[in-house]
Scaffold this motif. Structure first.
Motif, PDB file in Angstrom:
ATOM      1  N   ALA A  54       0.767  -1.167   0.041  1.00 46.43           N
ATOM      2  CA  ALA A  54       0.024  -0.139  -0.059  1.00 46.43           C
ATOM      3  C   ALA A  54       0.737   1.331  -0.179  1.00 46.43           C
ATOM      4  N   SER A  55       1.890   1.213   0.738  1.00 46.33           N
ATOM      5  CA  SER A  55       2.758   2.386   0.851  1.00 46.33           C
ATOM      6  C   SER A  55       3.481   2.631  -0.352  1.00 46.33           C
ATOM      7  N   ALA A  56       3.815   1.407  -1.079  1.00 47.04           N
ATOM      8  CA  ALA A  56       4.654   1.614  -2.312  1.00 47.04           C
ATOM      9  C   ALA A  56       3.643   2.042  -3.465  1.00 47.04           C
ATOM     10  N   ALA A  57       2.696   1.584  -3.486  1.00 51.01           N
ATOM     11  CA  ALA A  57       1.563   1.715  -4.465  1.00 51.01           C
ATOM     12  C   ALA A  57       1.105   3.250  -4.326  1.00 51.01           C
ATOM     13  N   GLY A  58       0.796   3.620  -3.178  1.00 47.41           N
ATOM     14  CA  GLY A  58       0.385   5.032  -2.919  1.00 47.41           C
ATOM     15  C   GLY A  58       1.358   6.126  -3.160  1.00 47.41           C
ATOM     16  N   ALA A  59       2.609   5.828  -2.787  1.00 44.34           N
ATOM     17  CA  ALA A  59       3.648   6.901  -3.042  1.00 44.34           C
ATOM     18  C   ALA A  59       3.944   6.874  -4.681  1.00 44.34           C
ATOM     19  N   ALA A  60       3.753   5.633  -5.359  1.00 36.61           N
ATOM     20  CA  ALA A  60       3.893   5.917  -6.757  1.00 36.61           C
ATOM     21  C   ALA A  60       2.754   6.570  -7.491  1.00 36.61           C
ATOM     22  N   LEU A  61       1.641   6.478  -6.931  1.00 33.55           N
ATOM     23  CA  LEU A  61       0.398   7.110  -7.652  1.00 33.55           C
ATOM     24  C   LEU A  61       0.352   8.637  -7.179  1.00 33.55           C
ATOM     25  N   ALA A  62       0.722   8.707  -5.916  1.00 34.25           N
ATOM     26  CA  ALA A  62       0.642  10.095  -5.587  1.00 34.25           C
ATOM     27  C   ALA A  62       1.518  11.183  -6.291  1.00 34.25           C
ATOM     28  N   SER A  63       2.615  10.481  -6.566  1.00 37.13           N
ATOM     29  CA  SER A  63       3.720  11.357  -7.322  1.00 37.13           C
ATOM     30  C   SER A  63       3.256  11.552  -8.859  1.00 37.13           C
ATOM     31  N   MET A  64       2.328  10.857  -9.273  1.00 36.04           N
ATOM     32  CA  MET A  64       1.618  11.052 -10.514  1.00 36.04           C
ATOM     33  C   MET A  64       0.349  11.918 -10.703  1.00 36.04           C
TER      34      MET A  64
END
Lengths: 388, 304
Positions: B273-283
């Motif tokens: 979740a933290s990895a996916a969230g971080a990736a999507l937040a930066s996009m």
């Protein structure tokens, strides 16, 4: 006739020169522009100081260092690696700061049978299953530095720690290393964008999680942004902050000043390590460049020492790659941090120290060694490396 | 997530938006009125931050150093406009991009030579170093100061553009440059003024960002990309668009980083979740830009 003889003699002399002494050509691919430039410049300057101390001859060979700026971009770094192999025909490439760049460059360099000696990046991949006969690391394996703080935080009895790191290979390695020795509760594990400027959103979440300590891995400019904002959010006095040396090294301390005072961090080196070589290094570096050396500068210096040691051991014969490799791998490196040996995966076995950010004698903020956390510490991935 | 935390994240988003507005206002003015793509806008942001950092110890006062830095940055803008950019107005955008990119390299090296490669020290003034208690919410005082300065600048620009003769010319210039020239307005002076104003605003943004961020070579390029996203979303040439775009980007970026990892945690385990969230937040902001452009290809408030 005499003239012809003289010409012939000098022509023969010219022919003879390269056989007597191979020029040692070193490709220094590092980050010299952009926000990460401070790190690359320190590596380059530390390396240059070692070459100067060796009288311009590492291992007794004429040494030529070819500089190139990777701009902290993997594609640029790979292009430069290609150039060093194909056009400049260097024997050794060094300088890499970032783990993602090291991973990107290695196939090109190993394919071109060029030794790649990292003065900083020590990704877990290249220590374990993807270890490579052409890759060496003179500095550390990423996890080792973080493991030391993990152990310290565990020993100090902290129970609920909040973890933050940038979202890239060294960030993942870092938090994995910390958790290898820290066994308490993880209040939060947050990965942020590489090069992120504003941490307000993350700091608000952090405060809400109410941890009893915070561990952050933010090298370079990210560290400066984070430390400033951590203090401004009123967290500095409230929640103890820990980090690896990268988050609290000289490049960052100069910019954040007293905001970082008292923070405990870890590294394989510290400017106050008490040995003759280190005292000379710190004094000469200050005299030549007008600033306190960072750990990156020390690593640049140690990398040059490693090349020096190995080239001496093979008597200047740079053609025989297997002999040079054996000499690098078996080097007993008399480094700025005492004697360092290399493991079967070509990563160092060395001490890791706990340091504290203090105000030095002349008011400059710097690090002071307070304890030795690990003695002759090997990394956790060596067992996965097929090289023996 | 409780209400207080949500309020704090809202404030954070607002503050980031205001910061971006200071940058975007200058860039959009220059782009909209002079039809000049100025990649070196971030350079003036860097110069503002470095000058403030250098002047604080000399003048021993943050507000004075800030004022001096903004003025000097605007002056530098005037000089750069006269020396380097004036010949570029008639050239196409690619030439302008090349030339202003050259300016970035030049000024980055110059700053490195003058101040050294290592980031330099700049902290908030003592009075604003701590936190302020807002109904039980401890908020950094300096971030409130950024918010206040940003709002003041927005009001100032509104007054300038809506209520003064210069503002009238700027508006007219943004809508139809040829007509303004045909009416006999001294466009050269107007352009110089607009460019200096834009540079001064960038310098102000740098001076206000300096105590929060690393003052280092290349700091301008990091924020420049976000600034371009802002003016493209807002509509090129429009101050109103810049304000709306900046606040939108600030909010989406901050709330994305705050809420997305938590949202993902509802459906997957914490590490993923933290990895996916971080990736999507930066996009998130780029997704926002794509959506806005799909609906309104000229941005939210096009000037033309």
């Amino acid at each position: 006739m005499t003239r012809n003889l003289l010409t012939l003699a000098s022509a023969l002399a010219l022919l003879a020169t390269p056989a007597a002494a191979d020029t040692l050509k070193i490709g220094m691919i590092t980050t010299l522009s952009g926000p990460g430039a401070g790190l690359g410049i320190d590596i380059r300057d530390g390396f240059a100081l070692a070459v100067e101390h060796a009288g311009g001859k590492l291992g007794g060979q004429d040494t030529q260092v070819i500089e190139a700026d990777d701009q902290q971009k993997p594609d640029v770094a790979v292009g430069l690696a290609n150039r060093m192999v194909e056009r400049d025909r260097v024997q050794v490439v060094t300088g890499v700061v970032w783990s993602n760049l090291a991973l990107a460059m290695l196939p090109t360099l190993a394919g071109g049978q060029t030794f790649f000696i990292s003065p900083n990046a020590g990704p877990s991949q290249l220590a374990g299953a993807q270890c490579n006969p052409y890759f060496f690391n003179a500095a550390y394996q990423n996890d080792q530095i973080h493991e030391a703080v993990g152990k310290h935080v565990q020993d100090e009895g902290f129970k609920k720690v909040y973890l933050m790191a940038p979202n890239y290979p060294a960030g993942k390695d870092g938090l994995a290393g910390f958790k290898r020795y820290y066994k308490g509760e993880v209040a939060g594990e947050v990965y942020t964008q590489v090069g992120q400027l504003d941490y307000a959103a993350e700091l608000a979440q952090l405060k809400a999680a109410a941890p009893d300590a915070v561990y952050v891995f933010y090298p370079g400019g990210m560290g400066i942004n984070f430390i400033k904002q951590y203090e401004q959010a009123g967290l500095k006095g409230a929640v103890p902050l820990f980090g690896p040396g990268f988050s609290f090294d000289q490049d960052i301390l100069a910019a954040v000043g007293e905001s970082a005072l008292g923070v405990k961090n870890s590294a394989q080196w510290s400017p106050d390590l008490d040995n003759a070589a280190n005292r000379k290094f710190v004094a000469d570096f200050k005299a030549k460049y007008g600033r306190i050396p960072s750990m990156y500068a020390a690593q640049g210096y140690d990398t040059a020492l490693l090349i020096d040691t190995a080239v001496k051991a093979v008597g200047g014969n740079l053609k025989d790659k297997d002999k040079l490799r054996a000499a690098l791998a078996s080097a007993k490196l008399q480094s700025l941090r005492g004697e360092v040996a290399f493991n079967t995966n070509h990563y160092p076995i060395h001490n890791i120290y706990l340091r504290e950010v203090v105000k030095g004698a002349n008011g400059a903020v710097t690090n002071k060694t307070v304890a030795t956390v690990f003695t002759n510490h090997a990394d956790a991935y060596v067992k996965d490396c097929p090289m023996k | 997530m409780d209400a207080l935390l949500l309020v704090e994240q809202g404030l954070n988003g607002l503050q980031l938006g205001v910061m971006l507005f200071l940058m975007a206002a200058g860039l959009t003015l220059v782009f909209g009125i002079m039809d000049l793509i100025n990649l070196a806008h971030g350079t003036f942001y860097m110069v503002g931050a470095y000058l403030t950092a250098a002047l604080v110890p000399v003048l021993d006062s943050f507000p004075l150093a800030l004022a001096a830095a903004v003025l000097l940055t605007a002056l530098l803008g005037l000089v750069v406009e006269a020396v380097a950019l004036r010949t570029l107005y008639r050239r196409d955008h690619l030439d302008q991009v090349l030339a202003t990119f050259g300016l970035i390299l030049f000024f980055n090296e110059l700053v490195k030579i003058v101040f050294g490669p290592v980031p330099i020290f700049l902290n908030p003034p003592a009075a604003l170093a701590g936190t302020v208690d807002l109904f039980g919410l401890k908020y950094p005082a300096f971030r409130l100061a950024i918010l206040a300065v940003g709002i003041a600048v927005a009001v100032f620009l509104w007054l300038l553009i809506a209520r003064t003769r210069v503002g009238m010319l700027i508006r007219a210039g943004a809508t139809n440059r040829e007509m303004v020239m045909a009416l006999g307005v001294d466009v050269r002076r107007l352009f110089g003024l607009v460019f200096a104003l834009g540079c001064g605003l960038a310098g102000l943004a740098g001076a206000m960002a300096g105590p929060v961020l690393a003052v280092q070579v290349g700091m301008g390029e990091q924020i420049l990309i976000l600034t371009f996203v802002v003016i493209v979303i807002g509509g090129i040439g429009s101050i109103r668009g810049a304000l709306a775009g900046a606040l939108l980007v600030g909010m989406v970026d901050t709330l994305g980083r705050a809420l997305l990892p938590a949202a993902f945690r509802l459906v997957m385990d914490a590490a993923n979740a933290s990895a996916a969230g971080a990736a999507l937040a930066s996009m998130a902001i780029y997704v926002l830009m794509a959506v806005v452009l799909a609906i309104k290809p000229k941005g939210l408030f096009p000037a033309h």
